[in-house]
Design a protein around this motif. Sequence first.
Motif, PDB file in Angstrom:
ATOM      1  N   UNK A  58       0.838  -1.205   0.000  1.00 34.45           N
ATOM      2  CA  UNK A  58       0.000   0.000   0.000  1.00 34.45           C
ATOM      3  C   UNK A  58       0.871   1.251   0.000  1.00 34.45           C
ATOM      4  N   UNK A  59       1.948   1.254   0.800  1.00 35.71           N
ATOM      5  CA  UNK A  59       2.813   2.439   0.826  1.00 35.71           C
ATOM      6  C   UNK A  59       3.491   2.634  -0.526  1.00 35.71           C
ATOM      7  N   UNK A  61       2.183   1.835  -3.455  1.00 40.19           N
ATOM      8  CA  UNK A  61       1.161   2.412  -4.338  1.00 40.19           C
ATOM      9  C   UNK A  61       0.926   3.891  -4.034  1.00 40.19           C
ATOM     10  N   UNK A  62       0.920   4.248  -2.757  1.00 37.84           N
ATOM     11  CA  UNK A  62       0.688   5.646  -2.400  1.00 37.84           C
ATOM     12  C   UNK A  62       1.836   6.531  -2.878  1.00 37.84           C
ATOM     13  N   UNK A  63       3.068   6.047  -2.788  1.00 38.34           N
ATOM     14  CA  UNK A  63       4.198   6.823  -3.304  1.00 38.34           C
ATOM     15  C   UNK A  63       4.103   6.967  -4.817  1.00 38.34           C
ATOM     16  N   UNK A  64       3.749   5.881  -5.511  1.00 38.30           N
ATOM     17  CA  UNK A  64       3.580   5.964  -6.971  1.00 38.30           C
ATOM     18  C   UNK A  64       2.425   6.886  -7.344  1.00 38.30           C
ATOM     19  N   UNK A  65       1.418   6.942  -6.495  1.00 41.59           N
ATOM     20  CA  UNK A  65       0.262   7.800  -6.754  1.00 41.59           C
ATOM     21  C   UNK A  65       0.643   9.280  -6.692  1.00 41.59           C
ATOM     22  N   UNK A  66       1.647   9.625  -5.872  1.00 38.51           N
ATOM     23  CA  UNK A  66       2.008  11.034  -5.726  1.00 38.51           C
ATOM     24  C   UNK A  66       2.782  11.582  -6.918  1.00 38.51           C
ATOM     25  N   UNK A  67       3.356  10.698  -7.757  1.00 40.80           N
ATOM     26  CA  UNK A  67       4.181  11.236  -8.833  1.00 40.80           C
ATOM     27  C   UNK A  67       3.387  11.536 -10.098  1.00 40.80           C
ATOM     28  N   UNK A  68       4.061  12.124 -11.055  1.00 41.18           N
ATOM     29  CA  UNK A  68       3.394  12.583 -12.267  1.00 41.18           C
ATOM     30  C   UNK A  68       3.054  11.458 -13.240  1.00 41.18           C
ATOM     31  N   UNK A  69       3.662  10.313 -13.073  1.00 45.48           N
ATOM     32  CA  UNK A  69       3.387   9.151 -13.926  1.00 45.48           C
ATOM     33  C   UNK A  69       2.057   8.528 -13.514  1.00 45.48           C
ATOM     34  N   UNK A 133       9.959  11.380   5.384  1.00 44.98           N
ATOM     35  CA  UNK A 133       9.206  11.166   4.149  1.00 44.98           C
ATOM     36  C   UNK A 133       7.880  11.936   4.187  1.00 44.98           C
ATOM     37  N   UNK A 134       7.190  11.848   5.302  1.00 46.34           N
ATOM     38  CA  UNK A 134       5.935  12.583   5.446  1.00 46.34           C
ATOM     39  C   UNK A 134       6.143  14.086   5.365  1.00 46.34           C
ATOM     40  N   UNK A 135       7.202  14.572   5.982  1.00 49.07           N
ATOM     41  CA  UNK A 135       7.514  16.007   5.935  1.00 49.07           C
ATOM     42  C   UNK A 135       7.827  16.454   4.513  1.00 49.07           C
TER      43      UNK A 135
END
Length: 182
Positions: A58-59, A61-69, A133-135
């Motif tokens: 899940x983490x 996917x969430x990191x991938x969700x934040x990027x432009x791709x 990372x959160x910051x």
Amino acid sequence: VVTWLAGRATWLHWHRNITHAFAALPVMALVSILLGSIGAKEKVRWGPAFVIALAGVISHLMLDLTNEYGIRLLLPFSGRWIHADVTPVVDIVITSILLLGIAAPAFSKIVSGEIGARGSSTAGWAVASLLLMGSWEYVRITAHTKALAMFEGHRFHGLAPRSIAAFPTQNPLVWRGLAELS
């Protein structure tokens, strides 16, 4: 990796496909447990391992969700790409934080062994990495929001934008903008 071996076109077709969707979360967690248990010294406790692996997937996917791709989170029901446009695909700061979370405990163990001190817990480094990372994500989200507001308030050859987007660079103070004009 498997699709990359089949050629560039196959890799592009399958990159961030079903493996990056909600439907595959349990499967990807099980695959990571199976891969992680190869050569394990102790017997794997499947319940706790599954919860931890699921959190890891899940983490990711969430990191991938934040990027432009972005990712296609709703496959196989919807092929729509979802992306937050907050971070570049490869973010040097995120990579550094993740490397710190891995290297610092190992380095700390080596130093403790050399001076004869009792080994310290690696949990502190994990918590510090998550907080960093959160910051960093908060900084990126704030900068993205400000970039969108700046682009929205701008007039392009006298025309107000109908829709706008802001795309990240490595520098959180520099954004690329795209405006659709009326």
